[in-house]
Design a protein around this motif. Structure first.
Motif, PDB file in Angstrom:
ATOM      1  N   LEU A 132       3.398   5.526  13.957  1.00  0.00           N
ATOM      2  CA  LEU A 132       3.927   5.549  12.282  1.00  0.00           C
ATOM      3  C   LEU A 132       5.512   6.387  13.241  1.00  0.00           C
ATOM      4  O   LEU A 132       5.784   6.396  12.075  1.00  0.00           O
ATOM      5  N   GLY A 167       1.040  -1.032   0.336  1.00  0.00           N
ATOM      6  CA  GLY A 167       0.054   0.115   0.121  1.00  0.00           C
ATOM      7  C   GLY A 167       0.913   1.891  -0.160  1.00  0.00           C
ATOM      8  O   GLY A 167       1.721   1.156  -0.838  1.00  0.00           O
ATOM      9  N   ARG A 168       0.528   1.722   1.173  1.00  0.00           N
ATOM     10  CA  ARG A 168       1.293   3.816   1.230  1.00  0.00           C
ATOM     11  C   ARG A 168       2.688   3.484   1.097  1.00  0.00           C
ATOM     12  O   ARG A 168       3.077   4.226   0.446  1.00  0.00           O
ATOM     13  N   GLY A 169       2.998   1.874   2.205  1.00  0.00           N
ATOM     14  CA  GLY A 169       4.682   2.729   1.859  1.00  0.00           C
ATOM     15  C   GLY A 169       5.182   4.011   2.658  1.00  0.00           C
ATOM     16  O   GLY A 169       6.344   4.697   1.794  1.00  0.00           O
ATOM     17  N   SER A 170       5.354   3.924   3.540  1.00  0.00           N
ATOM     18  CA  SER A 170       5.850   5.237   4.220  1.00  0.00           C
ATOM     19  C   SER A 170       7.171   4.784   4.803  1.00  0.00           C
ATOM     20  O   SER A 170       8.123   5.406   5.292  1.00  0.00           O
ATOM     21  N   ASN A 171       7.071   3.243   5.887  1.00  0.00           N
ATOM     22  CA  ASN A 171       8.372   2.688   6.109  1.00  0.00           C
ATOM     23  C   ASN A 171       9.042   3.041   5.136  1.00  0.00           C
ATOM     24  O   ASN A 171      10.689   2.503   5.415  1.00  0.00           O
ATOM     25  N   MET A 172       8.456   2.411   4.032  1.00  0.00           N
ATOM     26  CA  MET A 172       9.564   2.078   2.827  1.00  0.00           C
ATOM     27  C   MET A 172      10.556   2.916   2.542  1.00  0.00           C
ATOM     28  O   MET A 172      11.458   3.086   2.290  1.00  0.00           O
ATOM     29  N   GLU A 228       7.715   4.435  13.589  1.00  0.00           N
ATOM     30  CA  GLU A 228       8.552   2.774  13.079  1.00  0.00           C
ATOM     31  C   GLU A 228       9.183   3.670  12.299  1.00  0.00           C
ATOM     32  O   GLU A 228      10.433   2.704  11.587  1.00  0.00           O
ATOM     33  N   ILE A 232       7.678  -4.897  10.828  1.00  0.00           N
ATOM     34  CA  ILE A 232       7.563  -3.713  11.751  1.00  0.00           C
ATOM     35  C   ILE A 232       6.394  -3.709  11.668  1.00  0.00           C
ATOM     36  O   ILE A 232       4.622  -4.025  10.350  1.00  0.00           O
ATOM     37  N   HIS A 233       5.883  -3.841  13.073  1.00  0.00           N
ATOM     38  CA  HIS A 233       4.181  -4.139  13.699  1.00  0.00           C
ATOM     39  C   HIS A 233       3.695  -2.799  14.316  1.00  0.00           C
ATOM     40  O   HIS A 233       4.752  -2.143  15.647  1.00  0.00           O
ATOM     41  N   PRO A 234       2.041  -2.009  14.576  1.00  0.00           N
ATOM     42  CA  PRO A 234       2.623  -1.461  14.511  1.00  0.00           C
ATOM     43  C   PRO A 234       1.682  -1.095  16.585  1.00  0.00           C
ATOM     44  O   PRO A 234       0.785  -1.286  16.605  1.00  0.00           O
ATOM     45  N   ALA A 268       7.247  -4.458   4.610  1.00  0.00           N
ATOM     46  CA  ALA A 268       6.506  -2.818   5.066  1.00  0.00           C
ATOM     47  C   ALA A 268       5.046  -2.433   4.552  1.00  0.00           C
ATOM     48  O   ALA A 268       4.926  -2.406   3.600  1.00  0.00           O
ATOM     49  N   GLY A 269       4.401  -2.805   5.322  1.00  0.00           N
ATOM     50  CA  GLY A 269       2.644  -3.161   4.810  1.00  0.00           C
ATOM     51  C   GLY A 269       2.699  -4.261   4.077  1.00  0.00           C
ATOM     52  O   GLY A 269       1.998  -3.804   3.237  1.00  0.00           O
TER      53      GLY A 269
HETATM   54  C1  GRF Z   1       2.661   0.430   9.017  1.00  0.00           C
HETATM   55  O1  GRF Z   1       1.600   0.516  10.546  1.00  0.00           O
HETATM   56  C2  GRF Z   1       3.546  -1.169   9.748  1.00  0.00           C
HETATM   57  O2  GRF Z   1       2.830  -0.977  10.925  1.00  0.00           O
HETATM   58  C3  GRF Z   1       2.455  -1.883   8.953  1.00  0.00           C
HETATM   59  O3  GRF Z   1       1.906  -1.285   8.259  1.00  0.00           O
HETATM   60  C4  GRF Z   1       1.368  -0.105   7.796  1.00  0.00           C
HETATM   61  C5  GRF Z   1       2.325  -0.191   6.261  1.00  0.00           C
HETATM   62  O4  GRF Z   1       2.431   1.361   6.889  1.00  0.00           O
HETATM   63  N1  GRF Z   1       2.680  -3.252   9.103  1.00  0.00           N
HETATM   64  P1  GRF Z   1       3.804   2.595   5.698  1.00  0.00           P
HETATM   65  O5  GRF Z   1       2.378   0.903   4.376  1.00  0.00           O
HETATM   66  O6  GRF Z   1       4.304   1.927   5.748  1.00  0.00           O
HETATM   67  O7  GRF Z   1       3.225   3.657   5.311  1.00  0.00           O
END
Ligand code: GRF
Length: 202
Positions: free
Chosen positions: A173, A12-17, A176, A110-112, A89-90
């Motif tokens: 986030l 999805g969104r990819g903010s951790n990416m 994260e 990564i887990h929230p 990452a999501g």
């Molecule tokens: C994050 O909250 C992560 O912890 C979980 O999925 C979400 C992914 O968000 N595993 P993003 O795509 O990295 O924005």
């Protein structure tokens, strides 16, 4: 020192990416993003990575007859890019135990939540429903039990009585995006030891 070659799996969104890509852009960071792989062709993260000239691949699970074929296709991309470490990452598909066994201590997620509390989905909703006073996020090695592998790093945040899901999501986030690159750095520097299902930083 040779940099660790990362594959980032997204849905999805990819903010951790993006946090990992950003960290890898700093010259002394001991890892590089070799490829971003999404099972979802619509993932926003694919465009974000491609705009930064990071190689991207879509391996849509819907295009394969079963999980084994889907995972074979993932393995092909991973071998094409000589991957050392997979960062989920999501990524919204569960990997099979056969796939995970091929990558021992080489898949992280990564887990929230503060694992082992609140495994699975909708963590923030459940934390708020329980009236918990703290939550956070965890980076952990992936094993065949969902959200169960050894924790590498965690960060706690407070939960306030009038928090909404959105407020808690944003607060967590932000953390994260700090601990995920840090965990990758520690792994790349060989500072994480896992003994008897527990990880420690050296
Ligand atoms: C994050 O909250 C992560 O912890 C979980 O999925 C979400 C992914 O968000 N595993 P993003 O795509 O990295 O924005």
């Amino acid at each position: 020192m040779e940099k660790l070659n990362l594959a980032i799996f997204i849905s999805g969104r990819g903010s951790n990416m993006q946090a990992l890509i950003g960290a890898c852009m700093t010259p002394d960071f001991p890892a590089r993003v070799a490829v971003v792989i999404s099972n979802n062709p619509e993932a926003q993260g694919l465009n974000i990575a491609a705009a930064q000239e990071i190689p991207v691949a879509t391996v849509n699970h819907k295009d394969y007859a079963n999980k084994a074929e889907f995972e074979n296709a993932l393995q092909q991309v991973l071998s094409e890019y000589h991957i050392d470490l997979i960062c989920l990452a999501g990524f919204m598909r569960l990997l099979s135990s056969e796939f995970i066994a091929d990558w021992p201590n080489k898949i992280i997620n990564i887990h929230p939540s503060l694992l082992p509390a609140y495994k699975g989905l909708d963590t923030h909703e459940r934390v708020l429903a329980d009236g918990a006073s703290e939550s956070g996020c965890s980076v952990h090695f992936v094993t065949s039990g969902m959200d169960e592998g050894p924790v590498i790093l965690q960060k706690k945040v407070p939960v306030f009585p009038d928090d909404t899901v959105q407020m808690l999501t944003t607060r967590i986030l932000e953390q994260e995006h700090i601990i995920y690159p840090l965990a990758v750095r520690f792994i790349a520097e060989g500072r994480i030891r896992t003994i008897d299902g527990k990880s420690e930083i050296q």
